[in-house]
Design a protein around this motif. Structure first.
Motif, PDB file in Angstrom:
ATOM      1  N   MET A   1       1.240  -0.991   0.385  1.00  0.00           N
ATOM      2  CA  MET A   1      -0.133  -0.281  -0.141  1.00  0.00           C
ATOM      3  C   MET A   1       0.511   1.210  -0.005  1.00  0.00           C
ATOM      4  SD  MET A   1      -2.898   1.089   2.833  1.00  0.00           S
ATOM      5  CE  MET A   1      -2.861   2.528   3.045  1.00  0.00           C
ATOM      6  N   ALA A   2       1.682   0.867   0.313  1.00  0.00           N
ATOM      7  CA  ALA A   2       2.897   1.970   0.406  1.00  0.00           C
ATOM      8  C   ALA A   2       2.940   3.140  -1.156  1.00  0.00           C
ATOM      9  CB  ALA A   2       4.114   2.005   0.993  1.00  0.00           C
ATOM     10  N   SER A   3       3.363   2.328  -1.541  1.00  0.00           N
ATOM     11  CA  SER A   3       3.866   3.090  -3.036  1.00  0.00           C
ATOM     12  C   SER A   3       2.133   3.643  -3.943  1.00  0.00           C
ATOM     13  CB  SER A   3       3.851   2.109  -4.155  1.00  0.00           C
ATOM     14  OG  SER A   3       2.921   0.891  -4.254  1.00  0.00           O
ATOM     15  N   GLU A   4       1.326   3.250  -3.192  1.00  0.00           N
ATOM     16  CA  GLU A   4      -0.224   3.357  -3.399  1.00  0.00           C
ATOM     17  C   GLU A   4      -0.750   4.951  -3.118  1.00  0.00           C
ATOM     18  OE1 GLU A   4      -0.355   0.254  -2.276  1.00  0.00           O
ATOM     19  OE2 GLU A   4      -0.293  -0.868  -4.028  1.00  0.00           O
ATOM     20  N   ALA A   5       0.027   5.349  -1.463  1.00  0.00           N
ATOM     21  CA  ALA A   5      -0.359   6.202  -1.091  1.00  0.00           C
ATOM     22  C   ALA A   5       1.104   7.101  -1.507  1.00  0.00           C
ATOM     23  CB  ALA A   5       0.248   5.988   0.448  1.00  0.00           C
ATOM     24  N   ARG A   6       2.172   7.413  -2.225  1.00  0.00           N
ATOM     25  CA  ARG A   6       2.297   8.469  -2.621  1.00  0.00           C
ATOM     26  C   ARG A   6       1.938   8.373  -3.989  1.00  0.00           C
ATOM     27  NH1 ARG A   6       7.036   4.938  -0.950  1.00  0.00           N
ATOM     28  NH2 ARG A   6       6.913   4.041  -3.039  1.00  0.00           N
ATOM     29  N   LEU A   7       1.535   7.301  -4.500  1.00  0.00           N
ATOM     30  CA  LEU A   7       0.551   8.012  -5.877  1.00  0.00           C
ATOM     31  C   LEU A   7      -0.482   8.833  -6.011  1.00  0.00           C
ATOM     32  CD1 LEU A   7       1.054   7.516  -9.559  1.00  0.00           C
ATOM     33  CD2 LEU A   7      -0.136   5.371  -8.740  1.00  0.00           C
ATOM     34  N   TYR A   8      -1.821   8.074  -5.529  1.00  0.00           N
ATOM     35  CA  TYR A   8      -2.924   9.081  -4.967  1.00  0.00           C
ATOM     36  C   TYR A   8      -2.605   9.590  -3.884  1.00  0.00           C
ATOM     37  CZ  TYR A   8      -3.872   4.773  -8.231  1.00  0.00           C
ATOM     38  OH  TYR A   8      -3.620   4.550  -9.786  1.00  0.00           O
ATOM     39  N   THR A   9      -3.370  10.882  -3.957  1.00  0.00           N
ATOM     40  CA  THR A   9      -4.032  11.751  -2.345  1.00  0.00           C
ATOM     41  C   THR A   9      -5.824  11.375  -2.692  1.00  0.00           C
ATOM     42  OG1 THR A   9      -4.400  13.563  -4.226  1.00  0.00           O
ATOM     43  CG2 THR A   9      -1.962  12.931  -3.517  1.00  0.00           C
ATOM     44  N   PHE A  10      -5.694  11.688  -1.084  1.00  0.00           N
ATOM     45  CA  PHE A  10      -7.314  11.975  -0.695  1.00  0.00           C
ATOM     46  C   PHE A  10      -6.975  13.818   0.153  1.00  0.00           C
ATOM     47  CE2 PHE A  10      -7.027   7.919  -0.613  1.00  0.00           C
ATOM     48  CZ  PHE A  10      -8.600   7.617  -0.784  1.00  0.00           C
ATOM     49  N   SER A  11      -7.468  14.276  -0.518  1.00  0.00           N
ATOM     50  CA  SER A  11      -7.628  15.982   0.600  1.00  0.00           C
ATOM     51  C   SER A  11      -8.796  15.166   1.637  1.00  0.00           C
ATOM     52  CB  SER A  11      -8.214  16.366  -0.066  1.00  0.00           C
ATOM     53  OG  SER A  11     -10.014  16.860  -0.268  1.00  0.00           O
ATOM     54  N   GLN A  12      -8.166  16.551   2.748  1.00  0.00           N
ATOM     55  CA  GLN A  12      -7.894  16.327   4.489  1.00  0.00           C
ATOM     56  C   GLN A  12     -10.263  16.570   4.100  1.00  0.00           C
ATOM     57  OE1 GLN A  12      -6.109  15.430   6.392  1.00  0.00           O
ATOM     58  NE2 GLN A  12      -8.227  14.771   7.826  1.00  0.00           N
ATOM     59  N   GLU A  13     -10.280  17.022   2.902  1.00  0.00           N
ATOM     60  CA  GLU A  13     -12.322  17.981   2.717  1.00  0.00           C
ATOM     61  C   GLU A  13     -12.067  15.795   3.066  1.00  0.00           C
ATOM     62  OE1 GLU A  13     -15.727  19.506   0.065  1.00  0.00           O
ATOM     63  OE2 GLU A  13     -12.572  20.095  -0.288  1.00  0.00           O
ATOM     64  N   THR A  14     -12.118  15.070   1.867  1.00  0.00           N
ATOM     65  CA  THR A  14     -12.410  14.068   1.543  1.00  0.00           C
ATOM     66  C   THR A  14     -11.958  13.136   2.660  1.00  0.00           C
ATOM     67  OG1 THR A  14     -11.378  14.505  -0.238  1.00  0.00           O
ATOM     68  CG2 THR A  14     -11.764  11.923  -0.456  1.00  0.00           C
ATOM     69  N   LYS A  15     -10.835  13.315   3.346  1.00  0.00           N
ATOM     70  CA  LYS A  15     -11.190  11.620   4.880  1.00  0.00           C
ATOM     71  C   LYS A  15     -11.809  12.540   5.386  1.00  0.00           C
ATOM     72  CE  LYS A  15      -6.229  11.106   3.356  1.00  0.00           C
ATOM     73  NZ  LYS A  15      -5.050  11.780   4.603  1.00  0.00           N
ATOM     74  N   ASP A  16     -12.069  13.693   5.404  1.00  0.00           N
ATOM     75  CA  ASP A  16     -13.240  13.842   6.444  1.00  0.00           C
ATOM     76  C   ASP A  16     -14.461  13.228   5.961  1.00  0.00           C
ATOM     77  OD1 ASP A  16     -11.520  15.173   8.417  1.00  0.00           O
ATOM     78  OD2 ASP A  16     -12.302  16.957   7.461  1.00  0.00           O
ATOM     79  N   HIS A  17     -15.190  13.797   5.229  1.00  0.00           N
ATOM     80  CA  HIS A  17     -16.070  13.199   4.404  1.00  0.00           C
ATOM     81  C   HIS A  17     -16.703  11.711   4.331  1.00  0.00           C
ATOM     82  CE1 HIS A  17     -19.643  11.735   1.151  1.00  0.00           C
ATOM     83  NE2 HIS A  17     -19.829  13.078   1.453  1.00  0.00           N
ATOM     84  N   LEU A  18     -15.663  11.077   4.004  1.00  0.00           N
ATOM     85  CA  LEU A  18     -15.515   9.854   3.479  1.00  0.00           C
ATOM     86  C   LEU A  18     -15.667   8.972   5.118  1.00  0.00           C
ATOM     87  CD1 LEU A  18     -11.674   8.881   1.910  1.00  0.00           C
ATOM     88  CD2 LEU A  18     -14.990   7.827   1.235  1.00  0.00           C
ATOM     89  N   ARG A  19     -15.308   9.679   6.348  1.00  0.00           N
ATOM     90  CA  ARG A  19     -15.924   9.047   7.453  1.00  0.00           C
ATOM     91  C   ARG A  19     -17.387   9.385   8.400  1.00  0.00           C
ATOM     92  NH1 ARG A  19     -13.350   8.362  12.903  1.00  0.00           N
ATOM     93  NH2 ARG A  19     -14.566   9.003  14.511  1.00  0.00           N
ATOM     94  N   LYS A  20     -17.038  11.131   7.915  1.00  0.00           N
ATOM     95  CA  LYS A  20     -18.703  11.113   8.179  1.00  0.00           C
ATOM     96  C   LYS A  20     -19.619  10.710   7.754  1.00  0.00           C
ATOM     97  CE  LYS A  20     -21.346  15.627   7.376  1.00  0.00           C
ATOM     98  NZ  LYS A  20     -21.372  16.902   7.382  1.00  0.00           N
ATOM     99  N   PHE A  21     -19.371   9.914   6.299  1.00  0.00           N
ATOM    100  CA  PHE A  21     -20.380   9.228   5.592  1.00  0.00           C
ATOM    101  C   PHE A  21     -20.583   7.933   5.858  1.00  0.00           C
ATOM    102  CE2 PHE A  21     -21.497   6.458   1.436  1.00  0.00           C
ATOM    103  CZ  PHE A  21     -22.857   6.958   1.986  1.00  0.00           C
ATOM    104  N   ARG A  22     -19.227   7.034   6.803  1.00  0.00           N
ATOM    105  CA  ARG A  22     -19.407   5.950   7.380  1.00  0.00           C
ATOM    106  C   ARG A  22     -19.955   5.960   8.520  1.00  0.00           C
ATOM    107  NH1 ARG A  22     -16.081   3.653  10.408  1.00  0.00           N
ATOM    108  NH2 ARG A  22     -14.552   5.273  10.998  1.00  0.00           N
ATOM    109  N   LEU A  23     -19.552   6.996   9.336  1.00  0.00           N
ATOM    110  CA  LEU A  23     -20.067   7.314  10.474  1.00  0.00           C
ATOM    111  C   LEU A  23     -21.725   6.925  10.088  1.00  0.00           C
ATOM    112  CD1 LEU A  23     -17.990   8.869  12.877  1.00  0.00           C
ATOM    113  CD2 LEU A  23     -18.264   6.338  12.325  1.00  0.00           C
ATOM    114  N   GLY A  24     -22.008   8.147   9.680  1.00  0.00           N
ATOM    115  CA  GLY A  24     -23.185   8.521   9.087  1.00  0.00           C
ATOM    116  C   GLY A  24     -24.893   7.805   8.991  1.00  0.00           C
ATOM    117  N   THR A  25     -24.157   6.159   7.929  1.00  0.00           N
ATOM    118  CA  THR A  25     -24.979   6.090   7.442  1.00  0.00           C
ATOM    119  C   THR A  25     -25.352   4.512   8.242  1.00  0.00           C
ATOM    120  OG1 THR A  25     -22.751   4.996   6.305  1.00  0.00           O
ATOM    121  CG2 THR A  25     -23.910   6.601   5.464  1.00  0.00           C
ATOM    122  N   SER A  26     -24.618   4.828   9.084  1.00  0.00           N
ATOM    123  CA  SER A  26     -24.477   2.850   9.593  1.00  0.00           C
ATOM    124  C   SER A  26     -25.651   2.733  10.692  1.00  0.00           C
ATOM    125  CB  SER A  26     -23.347   3.211  10.629  1.00  0.00           C
ATOM    126  OG  SER A  26     -23.303   3.754  11.877  1.00  0.00           O
TER     127      SER A  26
END
Length: 142
Positions: A1-26
């Protein structure tokens, strides 16, 4: 996964949205889904520009492109054969057979990174919007 993490990026806004969506839909009683794409230029994984939260599988199918892959995060409440309510949180890996090899490689390389970052429990591969109709059965609906 280390190489993928360097090639692809997530903005902090996207990371926050992913977490909020996961927790909000449970605990949701209705299906909810969001569509993510990879920006070809910046390699940023982000939500589609509409930022729509889809409520039905049909709505998702209507918005999936004909020739481009997408990641669809889906929370789908269903009743199991045992009668118990379950709310699986899965990623639909949409890879139409008509997309070009460069796009296939781009999305294939990010698949596991997206899985780990979004914290889904399962990945379901689909090639066409019509396959969305099979999702409840694949998730074990009664």
């Amino acid at each position: 996964m280390a190489s993928e993490a360097r090639l692809y990026t997530f903005s902090q806004e996207t990371k926050d949205h992913l977490r909020k969506f996961r927790l909000g839909t449970s605990r949701s009683n209705d299906p909810q889904a969001v569509i993510y794409l990879i920006d070809k230029t910046t390699k940023e994984i982000k939500q589609d520009d509409d930022k729509v939260v889809y409520k039905t599988l049909e709505e998702i199918g209507d918005d999936l492109p004909d020739h481009s892959p997408r990641f669809v995060l889906l929370s789908y409440p269903l009743t199991l054969p045992s009668g118990r309510l379950s709310v699986p949180y899965v990623m639909l890996y949409y890879m139409p057979s008509t997309c070009n090899s460069a796009m296939r490689m781009l999305y294939a390389g990010a698949k596991e990174l997206m899985r780990n970052t979004s914290e889904v429990t399962k990945i379901i591969d689909i090639e066409s919007p019509e396959e969305l109709e099979e999702i409840p059965a694949k998730l074990g609906a009664a």
